[in-house]
Design an enzyme around this catalytic site. Structure first.
Site, PDB file in Angstrom:
ATOM      1  N   LYS A 104     -21.860 -59.520  -1.219  1.00 22.57           N
ATOM      2  CA  LYS A 104     -20.924 -58.450  -1.529  1.00 22.57           C
ATOM      3  C   LYS A 104     -19.585 -59.047  -2.003  1.00 22.57           C
ATOM      4  O   LYS A 104     -19.532 -59.636  -3.054  1.00 22.57           O
ATOM      5  CB  LYS A 104     -20.771 -57.544  -0.309  1.00 22.57           C
ATOM      6  CG  LYS A 104     -22.119 -57.189   0.377  1.00 22.57           C
ATOM      7  CD  LYS A 104     -23.039 -56.320  -0.478  1.00 22.57           C
ATOM      8  CE  LYS A 104     -24.449 -56.177   0.088  1.00 22.57           C
ATOM      9  NZ  LYS A 104     -24.553 -55.730   1.459  1.00 22.57           N
ATOM     10  N   ASP A 140     -19.681 -57.788  11.995  1.00 28.46           N
ATOM     11  CA  ASP A 140     -20.066 -57.879  10.589  1.00 28.46           C
ATOM     12  C   ASP A 140     -18.811 -57.532   9.791  1.00 28.46           C
ATOM     13  O   ASP A 140     -18.368 -56.382   9.784  1.00 28.46           O
ATOM     14  CB  ASP A 140     -21.216 -56.909  10.310  1.00 28.46           C
ATOM     15  CG  ASP A 140     -21.728 -56.993   8.873  1.00 28.46           C
ATOM     16  OD1 ASP A 140     -20.918 -57.296   7.978  1.00 28.46           O
ATOM     17  OD2 ASP A 140     -22.915 -56.728   8.645  1.00 28.46           O
ATOM     18  N   TYR A 185     -25.232 -51.450   9.019  1.00 26.58           N
ATOM     19  CA  TYR A 185     -26.016 -51.497   7.783  1.00 26.58           C
ATOM     20  C   TYR A 185     -27.473 -51.141   8.125  1.00 26.58           C
ATOM     21  O   TYR A 185     -27.994 -51.603   9.149  1.00 26.58           O
ATOM     22  CB  TYR A 185     -25.893 -52.910   7.210  1.00 26.58           C
ATOM     23  CG  TYR A 185     -26.740 -53.150   6.000  1.00 26.58           C
ATOM     24  CD1 TYR A 185     -26.457 -52.516   4.796  1.00 26.58           C
ATOM     25  CD2 TYR A 185     -27.822 -54.021   6.047  1.00 26.58           C
ATOM     26  CE1 TYR A 185     -27.238 -52.741   3.682  1.00 26.58           C
ATOM     27  CE2 TYR A 185     -28.596 -54.254   4.939  1.00 26.58           C
ATOM     28  CZ  TYR A 185     -28.312 -53.608   3.752  1.00 26.58           C
ATOM     29  OH  TYR A 185     -29.085 -53.838   2.661  1.00 26.58           O
ATOM     30  N   ARG A 231     -33.530 -78.647   3.260  1.00 24.64           N
ATOM     31  CA  ARG A 231     -33.523 -77.623   4.311  1.00 24.64           C
ATOM     32  C   ARG A 231     -32.574 -77.992   5.450  1.00 24.64           C
ATOM     33  O   ARG A 231     -32.240 -77.166   6.298  1.00 24.64           O
ATOM     34  CB  ARG A 231     -34.949 -77.371   4.802  1.00 24.64           C
ATOM     35  CG  ARG A 231     -35.073 -76.146   5.645  1.00 24.64           C
ATOM     36  CD  ARG A 231     -36.492 -75.547   5.749  1.00 24.64           C
ATOM     37  NE  ARG A 231     -37.594 -76.393   5.414  1.00 24.64           N
ATOM     38  CZ  ARG A 231     -38.093 -77.360   6.209  1.00 24.64           C
ATOM     39  NH1 ARG A 231     -37.565 -77.587   7.390  1.00 24.64           N
ATOM     40  NH2 ARG A 231     -39.108 -78.076   5.802  1.00 24.64           N
TER      41      ARG A 231
END
Ligand SMILES: *Cc1c(COP(=O)(O)O)cnc(C)c1O
Length: 384
Positions: free
Chosen positions: A205, A180, A115, A61
């Protein structure tokens, strides 16, 4: 200086020959053993702040060497000091907002459309932020002393409206502007060079590019990325190393994919504008529309359009396009934003943001453009 094109293939891999390797190693360890527990305690004091010390990460982590290669590479391609990767684009945005709240400036000014889930996350205030939505020319006036972030997507999802990044960044300075950059990718647009402070990607994407890996990544200044790593350590939205491997591989073909898909998209946008079932096409620069100067080097690979045909029938009728939400894959996808990508938004805000029920969005891939056109044409006629 080595060109951007070349670095896209070599960034994050510069040490491989010295290691006697050609392909980046995939490290699946969740923990990193050491016989020196006192030394590990000292290292945890450093790593827990989000800093790095060049050694192995102690625990999965806190970092992962394969993921770190993807982070190094994307930071370089965006011209950033550093980057932090997350399990998805939304995990990445969540970390940004949590870090912002922790910094004591919880107010965000957002430009619609974003989005759909980004919009809902900001509107809900789930993570302790509050939001003012403003059209781009009113953003500076909406900034308050407690504003810690201005957020924009350009070109925006799904209307493909462009925002002038440099003008907006100047107008809100010193408040950091987050862009973004999922739709444009650093191939076509590098927001940090235009004055933005933070770049975010849904790596799911174009960066991955094959529809088989989810991820998110944020690039910016070292101190900000340290704050994000600290959040990631505490909240756990880590990118899986296999996805890190796939996304790093994706970067090596990013430029050829994005350029070829953009050429297909520009061609389809032009043909759609003349189609009898289409009332309006949204594509940057189509029909000589004004565009921010020196920003996006082509119109990109996303096209949206409003149709007189029944959009649900069109979705049902495509045979080559994959009828699915998401974007940025090597093959072409089509979806109805009101039903999918922007379904979660409040309908009034969605209409206000220009997301009409007649709108269809296509993510153009690398197929032969005439094959793509035949499929769209027959599907539009089926729905007319
Ligand atoms: C998909 C998408 C996101 C969210 O990313 P996930 O990887 O799905 O969490 C954010 N911004 C844009 C522009 C997107 O297209």
């Amino acid at each position: 200086m080595t060109s951007w094109t070349t670095r896209a293939l070599h960034a994050g891999r510069d040490d491989l020959v010295g290691l006697g390797l050609h392909v980046p190693p995939l490290d699946l360890s969740t923990t990193y053993p050491s016989r020196d527990s006192a030394g590990e305690a000292d290292r945890l004091d450093i790593l827990g702040t989000g800093a790095t010390d060049g050694g192995l990460p102690v625990y999965g982590r806190l970092g992962n060497p394969t993921v770190a290669r993807f982070e190094t590479a994307l930071a370089e391609l965006e011209g950033a000091q550093a980057a932090a990767a997350f399990a998805s684009g939304m995990a990445a945005l969540s970390a940004v907002l949590i870090a912002q709240v922790a910094s004591g400036r919880p107010h965000v000014v957002g430009v619609r459309p974003l989005y759909g889930t980004s919009d809902v996350l900001l509107t809900s205030g789930l993570l302790g932020t509050s939001v003012t939505w403003a059209p781009v020319e009113k953003v500076a006036a909406a900034v308050r002393p407690e504003t810690g972030l201005v957020m924009v997507e350009t070109p925006a999802n799904p209307t493909l409206c462009e925002v002038d990044i440099r003008a907006l960044a100047d107008s809100v300075a010193p408040v950091p502007l987050l862009v973004d950059n999922t739709f444009a990718t650093p191939v076509l647009q590098r927001p940090l060079a235009l004055g933005a402070a933070i770049v975010l990607h849904s790596a799911t994407k174009y960066l991955g590019g094959h529809g088989d890996a989810m991820g998110g990544i944020v690039a910016g200044e070292d101190t900000f990325v340290e704050a994000l790593r600290r959040v990631r350590f505490m909240t756990g939205g880590v990118l899986h190393p296999v996805a890190g491997y796939q996304l790093l591989r994706g970067l090596s073909t990013l430029e050829v994919r994005v350029r070829a898909a953009s050429a297909n998209a520009a061609e389809l946008a032009g043909r759609l504008a003349d189609h009898p079932a289409v009332s309006r096409v949204h594509y940057p620069g189509l029909e000589g529309a004004a565009r921010p100067r020196g920003q996006m080097s082509s119109g990109g690979a996303m096209v949206s359009f409003e149709t007189h045909a029944d959009p649900h029938t069109v979705i049902g009728a495509v045979r080559l396009f994959t009828p699915a939400v998401s974007l940025g894959s090597v093959d072409s996808l089509i979806q109805h934003p009101v039903s999918l990508s922007h379904h979660v938004m409040d309908p009034g805000s969605r209409d206000g943001a220009g997301v009409s029920p007649r709108l269809l969005r296509v993510s153009v891939g690398l197929e032969d453009v005439d094959d793509l056109w035949s499929d769209l044409d027959q599907a539009l006629r089926a729905g007319d």
